[in-house]
Each structure stands twice: as C-alpha cells, then as structure tokens.
Design a protein around this motif. Structure first.
Motif, mmCIF file in Angstrom:
data_model
loop_
_atom_site.group_PDB
_atom_site.id
_atom_site.type_symbol
_atom_site.label_atom_id
_atom_site.label_comp_id
_atom_site.label_asym_id
_atom_site.label_seq_id
_atom_site.Cartn_x
_atom_site.Cartn_y
_atom_site.Cartn_z
ATOM 1 N N THR A 1 10.112 22.443 -34.126
ATOM 2 C CA THR A 1 8.939 21.626 -33.829
ATOM 3 C C THR A 1 8.862 21.414 -32.324
ATOM 4 O OG1 THR A 1 10.309 19.721 -34.236
ATOM 5 C CG2 THR A 1 8.858 20.385 -36.020
ATOM 6 N N GLU A 2 7.760 21.789 -31.764
ATOM 7 C CA GLU A 2 7.598 21.662 -30.308
ATOM 8 C C GLU A 2 6.302 20.917 -30.015
ATOM 9 O OE1 GLU A 2 9.396 22.222 -26.732
ATOM 10 O OE2 GLU A 2 10.153 23.228 -28.515
ATOM 11 N N LEU A 3 6.415 19.764 -29.377
ATOM 12 C CA LEU A 3 5.226 18.987 -29.040
ATOM 13 C C LEU A 3 4.853 19.200 -27.580
ATOM 14 C CD1 LEU A 3 5.973 15.500 -30.659
ATOM 15 C CD2 LEU A 3 4.897 17.457 -31.678
ATOM 16 N N LYS A 4 3.550 19.143 -27.302
ATOM 17 C CA LYS A 4 3.101 19.259 -25.909
ATOM 18 C C LYS A 4 3.475 17.983 -25.168
ATOM 19 C CE LYS A 4 -1.061 21.596 -27.187
ATOM 20 N NZ LYS A 4 -2.473 21.272 -27.372
ATOM 21 N N GLU A 5 4.138 18.139 -24.020
ATOM 22 C CA GLU A 5 4.617 16.956 -23.318
ATOM 23 C C GLU A 5 3.532 16.284 -22.490
ATOM 24 O OE1 GLU A 5 8.411 17.335 -21.533
ATOM 25 O OE2 GLU A 5 9.234 18.367 -23.285
ATOM 26 N N SER A 6 2.408 16.985 -22.290
ATOM 27 C CA SER A 6 1.374 16.440 -21.397
ATOM 28 C C SER A 6 0.396 15.498 -22.102
ATOM 29 C CB SER A 6 0.595 17.605 -20.786
ATOM 30 O OG SER A 6 0.044 18.381 -21.832
ATOM 31 N N VAL A 7 0.551 15.353 -23.433
ATOM 32 C CA VAL A 7 -0.429 14.552 -24.177
ATOM 33 C C VAL A 7 -0.323 13.071 -23.799
ATOM 34 C CG1 VAL A 7 -1.108 13.809 -26.491
ATOM 35 C CG2 VAL A 7 -0.394 16.144 -26.099
ATOM 36 N N ARG A 8 -1.471 12.425 -23.626
ATOM 37 C CA ARG A 8 -1.516 10.983 -23.365
ATOM 38 C C ARG A 8 -2.506 10.355 -24.340
ATOM 39 N NH1 ARG A 8 2.291 12.073 -21.315
ATOM 40 N NH2 ARG A 8 3.075 11.926 -19.202
ATOM 41 N N VAL A 9 -2.201 9.114 -24.771
ATOM 42 C CA VAL A 9 -3.091 8.425 -25.711
ATOM 43 C C VAL A 9 -4.382 8.002 -24.996
ATOM 44 C CG1 VAL A 9 -3.352 6.409 -27.204
ATOM 45 C CG2 VAL A 9 -1.139 7.526 -27.036
ATOM 46 N N ARG A 10 -5.529 8.278 -25.638
ATOM 47 C CA ARG A 10 -6.816 7.788 -25.102
ATOM 48 C C ARG A 10 -7.417 6.822 -26.101
ATOM 49 N NH1 ARG A 10 -11.176 11.933 -23.879
ATOM 50 N NH2 ARG A 10 -12.389 10.032 -23.798
ATOM 51 N N LEU A 11 -7.441 5.543 -25.729
ATOM 52 C CA LEU A 11 -7.953 4.540 -26.673
ATOM 53 C C LEU A 11 -9.456 4.738 -26.883
ATOM 54 C CD1 LEU A 11 -6.078 1.281 -25.614
ATOM 55 C CD2 LEU A 11 -5.540 2.831 -27.482
ATOM 56 N N PRO A 12 -9.945 4.516 -28.107
ATOM 57 C CA PRO A 12 -11.383 4.703 -28.363
ATOM 58 C C PRO A 12 -12.216 3.617 -27.681
ATOM 59 C CG PRO A 12 -10.259 3.856 -30.311
ATOM 60 C CD PRO A 12 -9.200 4.152 -29.319
ATOM 61 N N SER A 13 -13.440 3.974 -27.302
ATOM 62 C CA SER A 13 -14.336 2.999 -26.680
ATOM 63 C C SER A 13 -14.858 2.032 -27.741
ATOM 64 C CB SER A 13 -15.509 3.745 -26.056
ATOM 65 O OG SER A 13 -16.226 4.401 -27.090
ATOM 66 N N LEU A 14 -15.528 0.974 -27.295
ATOM 67 C CA LEU A 14 -16.089 0.006 -28.243
ATOM 68 C C LEU A 14 -17.149 0.659 -29.133
ATOM 69 C CD1 LEU A 14 -16.459 -3.318 -26.221
ATOM 70 C CD2 LEU A 14 -15.032 -2.908 -28.242
ATOM 71 N N ALA A 15 -17.926 1.549 -28.516
ATOM 72 C CA ALA A 15 -18.964 2.252 -29.293
ATOM 73 C C ALA A 15 -18.321 3.087 -30.397
ATOM 74 C CB ALA A 15 -19.786 3.139 -28.361
ATOM 75 N N MET A 16 -17.220 3.739 -30.060
ATOM 76 C CA MET A 16 -16.511 4.552 -31.057
ATOM 77 C C MET A 16 -15.921 3.651 -32.146
ATOM 78 S SD MET A 16 -15.335 7.323 -32.342
ATOM 79 C CE MET A 16 -15.505 8.685 -31.208
ATOM 80 N N MET A 17 -15.342 2.525 -31.736
ATOM 81 C CA MET A 17 -14.770 1.600 -32.722
ATOM 82 C C MET A 17 -15.865 1.116 -33.677
ATOM 83 S SD MET A 17 -11.525 1.233 -32.637
ATOM 84 C CE MET A 17 -10.989 -0.302 -33.338
ATOM 85 N N ASN A 18 -17.053 0.920 -33.130
ATOM 86 C CA ASN A 18 -18.176 0.501 -33.950
ATOM 87 C C ASN A 18 -18.534 1.590 -34.975
ATOM 88 O OD1 ASN A 18 -19.939 -1.528 -34.573
ATOM 89 N ND2 ASN A 18 -21.602 -0.633 -33.367
ATOM 90 N N ARG A 19 -18.482 2.839 -34.522
ATOM 91 C CA ARG A 19 -18.797 3.960 -35.426
ATOM 92 C C ARG A 19 -17.739 4.110 -36.530
ATOM 93 N NH1 ARG A 19 -20.423 7.133 -30.985
ATOM 94 N NH2 ARG A 19 -18.627 8.514 -31.072
ATOM 95 N N LEU A 20 -16.500 3.665 -36.184
ATOM 96 C CA LEU A 20 -15.389 3.816 -37.149
ATOM 97 C C LEU A 20 -15.299 2.637 -38.117
ATOM 98 C CD1 LEU A 20 -12.616 5.070 -34.704
ATOM 99 C CD2 LEU A 20 -13.970 6.461 -36.272
ATOM 100 N N ARG A 21 -16.212 1.649 -37.929
ATOM 101 C CA ARG A 21 -16.120 0.405 -38.697
ATOM 102 C C ARG A 21 -16.107 0.647 -40.205
ATOM 103 N NH1 ARG A 21 -20.737 -3.257 -36.860
ATOM 104 N NH2 ARG A 21 -21.756 -1.915 -38.364
ATOM 105 N N ARG A 22 -17.009 1.529 -40.650
ATOM 106 C CA ARG A 22 -17.141 1.777 -42.081
ATOM 107 C C ARG A 22 -15.840 2.369 -42.665
ATOM 108 N NH1 ARG A 22 -22.282 3.448 -44.505
ATOM 109 N NH2 ARG A 22 -22.895 3.935 -42.385
ATOM 110 N N SER A 23 -15.317 3.385 -42.000
ATOM 111 C CA SER A 23 -14.110 4.031 -42.539
ATOM 112 C C SER A 23 -12.907 3.089 -42.464
ATOM 113 C CB SER A 23 -13.815 5.338 -41.797
ATOM 114 O OG SER A 23 -13.869 5.127 -40.424
ATOM 115 N N GLN A 24 -12.884 2.238 -41.428
ATOM 116 C CA GLN A 24 -11.768 1.286 -41.334
ATOM 117 C C GLN A 24 -11.862 0.223 -42.431
ATOM 118 O OE1 GLN A 24 -12.205 0.138 -37.224
ATOM 119 N NE2 GLN A 24 -10.725 1.653 -36.523
ATOM 120 N N THR A 25 -13.104 -0.177 -42.764
ATOM 121 C CA THR A 25 -13.278 -1.154 -43.849
ATOM 122 C C THR A 25 -12.788 -0.557 -45.169
ATOM 123 O OG1 THR A 25 -15.234 -1.937 -42.682
ATOM 124 C CG2 THR A 25 -14.981 -2.677 -44.954
#
Lengths: 506, 157
Positions: free
Chosen positions: A226-250
């Motif tokens: 198993t080899e993971l890319k070391e350059s990956v960084r977490v990108r938090l979702p924007s508020l607009a994206m969180m709003n779009r995800l509301r239904r699936s999170q519910t």
C-alpha cells in the motif's frame, strides 16, 4: 450551573483533554492502517487503560472509536482500501474523487461529515442513554437473565451466513466464561490447579487474541503493498458545499441513529444504507459512483453517528451491538463498572468524562485530522515487515501490563490461534466475544433466580420484564433466521439463473 | 469431507473433552439446584449437537459449498506462515523471564521483520534496538509497568 462547573472541572482539573486527544490520534492512526479495524485499534489500547483512572480509560476508548471511524476513510479515499469495515462504502465515490485529483476535497468532506455525524450521535447519546438506563432499576435476577439472553440473541444477526457456526462460537465463548470460580457456590471450574485461572479468562485477552493476533497472523506473508501519496492535504468543504451536503448528512444521521440502536446493526450497514438512500434522494443521482461528494458525506456521517449511538444500548443495558462496543464493554468490566442506572448513579464521573471527552475529540477532530494526515500517510507507507514487528511487540507488551503475568501472553497467543482457525473455517468472532462477556451474567442471574424461587422455573414467566425481553429475543432470532433463509434462497436462485444463462450461451 | 464436516468433528471432540473435564469440578455444600456443573454439562451437550448438525450438513451439501469465501481460502494457504508468526510470539514468551523485556522485545521486532521479508540490511537490527528502547521507555519508564528484568541480568542490576 453545577453541571457547568463539573464540566469546567473535568476540562481543567483532570487530564481529560490530553486523554481525548491521545485517543483520537491513536484512533486515526490505527483506523488508517488497512486491516486494523476500529475494534482492533480499541483492543490494542485496552490493556494500557488497566492502570488508568476508570473515567479516563473509558473516555480514551470512546475517543479511539471516534478517531478510528475517520481514520478508516483515509486509505479508503487514497488507495481504495477501507481502513475499517465501516468505511467500505466511502471507497466508491471517495476513490473516484481521488482519481479526479480531488483527494484533499474528499478527505475534507469525510472529516466534516464525520464531525456532523459524531455531534448528532453524541447529542442522541446524552439525551437517550440515562432515561433508558432507568428502566434497568426495575430489574430483578430473572430480568437480568432475560437481558443476557437478549444480548446473546444478537448472535443471530452476526453469524456471517451460518447460524450453526455463530451458535457454536457463542457456546465456546460461554465455555470460556465458565473457567474460574463458580459465581454461586465458589468452587473452581476448569482451572486445572493453575492459580492464574482462578479469576477466569479476562474478556480483554479474548478480544486482543481474536481481533489483533488473528489479524497479524492473517496478514503474515501478505504481499499487498500500500503506497499513499505523501503530498495530499485535507481541503475542508466550503459553507456552500456543506449546504449542498445537508440532505445526505441528514440521511446519514437518521440511519446511523437507527443502526446504532439496533442490536447487530453497525457502522458498515449504516454506511451502505445511507449511501443508497442518499443516491435515491439526491438531485444528482447520476454522479454516484463517478465521484459524488454526497456519496462520501452520507456513509461517513452514518458511520460516525453509529460510533456514538451504538453506546446507547451498551451504557443503558450492557448490550454491545458491535465488535467495537464489545471492546468498550470489556473496558467497563475491566474497571469493575457495570452498565445500567447504577453506572450513572455511582460513577457519574465516568459518564461525564465519556460525554465531555467525546465532545472534545469530535471538535479536535477537525484540527487533529488535518495535522495528522501526513503522519497517517507516513505510517501506512512504512514497510509491512517492520510494521508487523512493532504492532506484535506492542500487543504483547500491552497484555503483560494487565496482571504482570506471562501466563496472559500465552492465553492471548492461544486465542490468536483459535481465532485464525475460526476464520479459516468460517466461524464469526462476535458471538464468541458476546459469550465470554455475557456468560457470567446469564449464568449467575439464572441460578440466582432459581435459588430465590426455590427451583420454580415459573419465576421467569412471572417477571414481566423478563417475559418482554425473552419475547424480544425470540422475535429478533426469528427475524434473523427468516432473513438468513431468504438470503440463502435468493443466492441459490441467482446461482441457478446464472447457470441457466451460461448454458443458454453454450 | 468439506470444512463444515471437519468443523463438526472438531466441535464434537471439543464438546467431549469439555464434558470429560467437568469431572474435575468438586461438589460444594453451597450447591444450588443447577450446581457448578449444570451449565458446563448443558454447553457440552449443545456444542455436541451443533457439531453433529454441522457434520450432517456437510454430508448434504458436499464439497462445493464450504470454501466459497476468498478470505477462507487465503487463510488456508497461509496457515504454515501464520503458525510460524505465532511461534515467534511463543519464543518471546519463553525467553522473556530469562533475558528480560528489553532484549526480548528487540529480538521479537527483529525476528518478525526478518520473517516477514524485510531486506537483510542494517535496518533490521536498527529497528529492533530502536523499537525496544522506545517500548521500554513507554512501558517501564512512562507507564511504570514492571516488565521482567530477566534472571540473566538480575545480578547486574
């Protein structure tokens, strides 16, 4: 106001914050290692909690559980290998997003959905657990017998497709529980004059042996790299994206709550159900399977919700509904804590620490999750031979801390072999663990009831709670059996249809 | 015979052995109606019945049904390797009281790394020694666990 000061005291006067962070860190790193499930991550840390203050120990285990649920999504998204069973559904769209060069975004959605699910689950845990636990105050020995049977009936849904094998595993677990001093008469059973066996076989040894040892043995000689890319960084979702995800999170929250409360439910079932429902209710169902953000959010919300809501039946009645909660029950028993209302009355600091510690871990998860990603990637990228050596040494060192006895090491190794053979012959682990954990309660409450009634078996039918619990157990077993028969029939029909099609095509 | 058949036979043997072992349970003056022997007897009988049922099922389903799972097949192939891995743990338990924690852990990490196919380079002993010191610092110094010093080294300390 008193509660506020209690919380302030917990946060400032006890090592709760570092404990919660440590648990979270350990959980994320353990969950990120492919093959090391949330329960194994918890089982690995269990022996260390032996010398800890019980309140801190339980908080630590709960935080490990929370961390492992997020950690499992890291390899699921980056290398298409779920770190834990419950992150298997995340693979579908998480890995697709990674292939589109959006791994950081997928990790961010997973992280924030996990936080939403965990907070919802924690709120439900706080609201529902104590009222439910008060039911247990009316419990008599026959009721406890009924409760033990209800706990054991979970086995029916955890048989991995073979009820007979699940039952056999449970009976073996009950046999292990009979080792030691008899709870009523005080005579010794199956100790063979070995003083180390007088107190029986500790459930923690069974869990570490079956989960951790067996996994290490199974991975021995594996050539999977198993080899993971070391350059990956977490990108938090924007508020607009969180709003779009509301239904699936519910959807994830609701199904996570339902599955957490259901004996035999669990993170993986909740995650897959949420994925399906999120697709059904989505405005863009065609994106599912091709890199949908909702396809990551729904299962991650669900499995993180389960990490908290699965504690509701555990803390109220002592019924572990999954491997991870079975390990947590092992932790409670190891510190002499019995789930139920007395736990809330006599050890409120344990409950408060668990709640506050979980809250700290959930909030800290955002920062720790982002900071820890490089460490998790580094750990997963270590050569497997060294990783195996370090984990094996950690397990054996941890077990020794329980009683400072090499005898315990021998027991855990033997159980590792038993677990390996069980896996080889297709026997599930959870029924055996339930047998070990619940065996003492079932036997002692059964015999105590008969002593009180002068040997009259009707005592079990005269107690309304016992009758209710036995009926619930029966319904649960019948439902599981029906489902097993239906699934088997469906599989047979599919097989026959496939064969027919193959014949038709020459 | 398929795996279910073998499982049934093993369960029958286990039930028989367990039943036989109940003979060592002493009688008590505090004995209740069920007694210390009651549950063990019942468990032995239930396990034997399950063993028989599994065996009979194997006769009915034949060879094909048992090894559908990839996981099960993989564990089959790797059994000798897994046993070798376990043996390293057994050796650790055997030498621990004599050579002590630090040396045992170093040997365990090194042996596992070697057994699992790490390249034969300086990294194996380096990881073994580094890991042993790390664990010794965590368990003995930080957590205060009395890990064995080892009878061989007791005189030196």
């Amino acid at each position: 106001m008193t509660m506020f000061w209690d919380i302030v005291h917990l946060l400032t006067g006890t090592p709760l914050i570092p404990v919660a962070i440590m648990g979270l860190v350990w959980g994320i790193l353990g969950g990120a290692l492919p093959g090391i499930s949330a329960s194994i991550t918890m089982a690995l840390v269990l022996p260390f909690t032996y010398t800890m203050d019980p309140a801190m120990a339980i908080a630590l285990l709960a935080c490990v559980y929370i961390g492992a649920e997020y950690g499992g999504s890291i390899p699921a998204i980056l290398i298409r290998t779920p770190g834990t069973n419950s992150s298997a559904a995340t693979v579908i769209d998480g890995y697709e997003l990674n292939r589109q060069g959006r791994a950081g975004e997928a990790l961010g959605i997973s992280l924030m959905s996990g936080v939403v699910g965990s907070l919802f689950g924690l709120a439900m845990l706080v609201l529902l657990t104590e009222p439910l636990s008060w039911l247990a105050l009316a419990f008599t020995p026959p009721s406890y017998f009924g409760l033990g049977i209800l706990g054991l009936s979970v086995i029916a849904s955890m048989t991995g497709g073979s009820l007979l094998k699940g039952l056999a595993a449970a009976v073996i677990g009950l046999m292990i529980a009979t080792v030691g001093t008899d709870p009523i008469s005080g005579v010794t059973r199956f100790t063979f004059d070995v003083p180390d066996l007088l107190n029986g076989v500790e459930p923690v040894l069974v869990m570490v042996g079956l989960f951790a040892m067996t996994e290490l043995m199974s991975q021995s000689g594996s050539t999977n790299v198993t080899e993971l890319k070391e350059s990956v960084r977490v990108r938090l979702p924007s508020l607009a994206m969180m709003n779009r995800l509301r239904r699936s999170q519910t959807i994830g929250c609701i199904l996570g709550l339902f599955e957490g409360l259901t004996p035999g439910g669990g993170g993986s079932i909740a995650a897959f159900m949420s994925y399906n429902e999120a697709r059904r209710w989505s405005k863009t169902p065609e994106k599912f399977g091709k890199g949908s953000e909702e396809g990551v959010a729904a299962p991650e919300t669900a499995n993180n919700t389960v990490a908290s809501t699965a504690l509701i039946p555990l803390l109220s009645f002592g019924i572990p509904s999954s491997n991870s909660t079975a390990v947590l029950l092992g932790g409670l028993l190891m510190h002499g804590l019995l789930p139920g209302p007395r736990l809330f009355e006599q050890n409120p600091q344990v409950i408060d620490s668990l709640y506050v510690g979980s809250f700290v871990a959930i909030i800290a998860q955002v920062g720790v999750g982002m900071l820890l990603l490089p460490a998790a990637v580094w750990l997963v990228n270590r050569p497997r031979p060294y990783r195996a050596g370090f984990i094996f040494a950690l397990i054996l060192s941890g077990i020794y801390t329980l009683n400072n006895a090499t005898f315990d090491l021998g027991i855990a190794l033997a159980l590792g072999l038993v677990g390996y053979l069980m896996r080889m012959f297709g026997f599930p682990f959870l029924p055996m663990i339930l047998g070990v954990v619940l065996g003492h309660m079932v036997e002692s409450s059964y015999r105590r009831s008969l002593v009180l009634s002068g040997g009259d078996m009707m005592v079990f039918l005269q107690d309304p709670i016992c009758v209710g619990l036995l009926l619930a157990s029966t319904c649960f077993v019948v439902y599981s059996l029906t489902r097993e028969v239906r699934d088997a029939r469906k599989a047979r029909l599919e097989k026959a249809e496939k064969a027919k099609l193959q014949e038709a095509h020459g | 015979m398929n795996k279910d058949g073998w499982s049934g036979l093993v369960l029958l043997a286990l039930a028989g052995g367990y039943y036989f072992a109940t003979g060592s349970i002493a009688n008590s003056t505090l004995e209740d109606e069920v007694g210390a022997i009651g549950l063990p007897h019942a468990l032995a009988v239930v396990l034997a019945l399950i063993g028989v049922a599994l065996f009979l099922r194997s006769l009915r389903t034949g060879r094909t049904a048992a090894t559908d799972g990839r996981d099960e097949q993989e564990t089959d192939v790797r059994l000798p390797r897994a046993l070798g891995f376990l043996a390293l743990g057994v050796v650790y338990v055997l030498i621990l009281p004599y050579v002590g924690y630090l040396v045992s852990v170093a040997l365990l990490i090194g042996a596992v790394a070697f057994y699992e196919g790490a390249p034969r380079r300086w990294t194996i002993p380096a990881a073994a020694i580094g890991g042993a010191v790390l664990y010794w610092a965590i368990f003995v110094k930080l957590l205060g666990v009395n890990q064995p010093v080892g009878t061989l080294f007791e005189g030196l300390l």
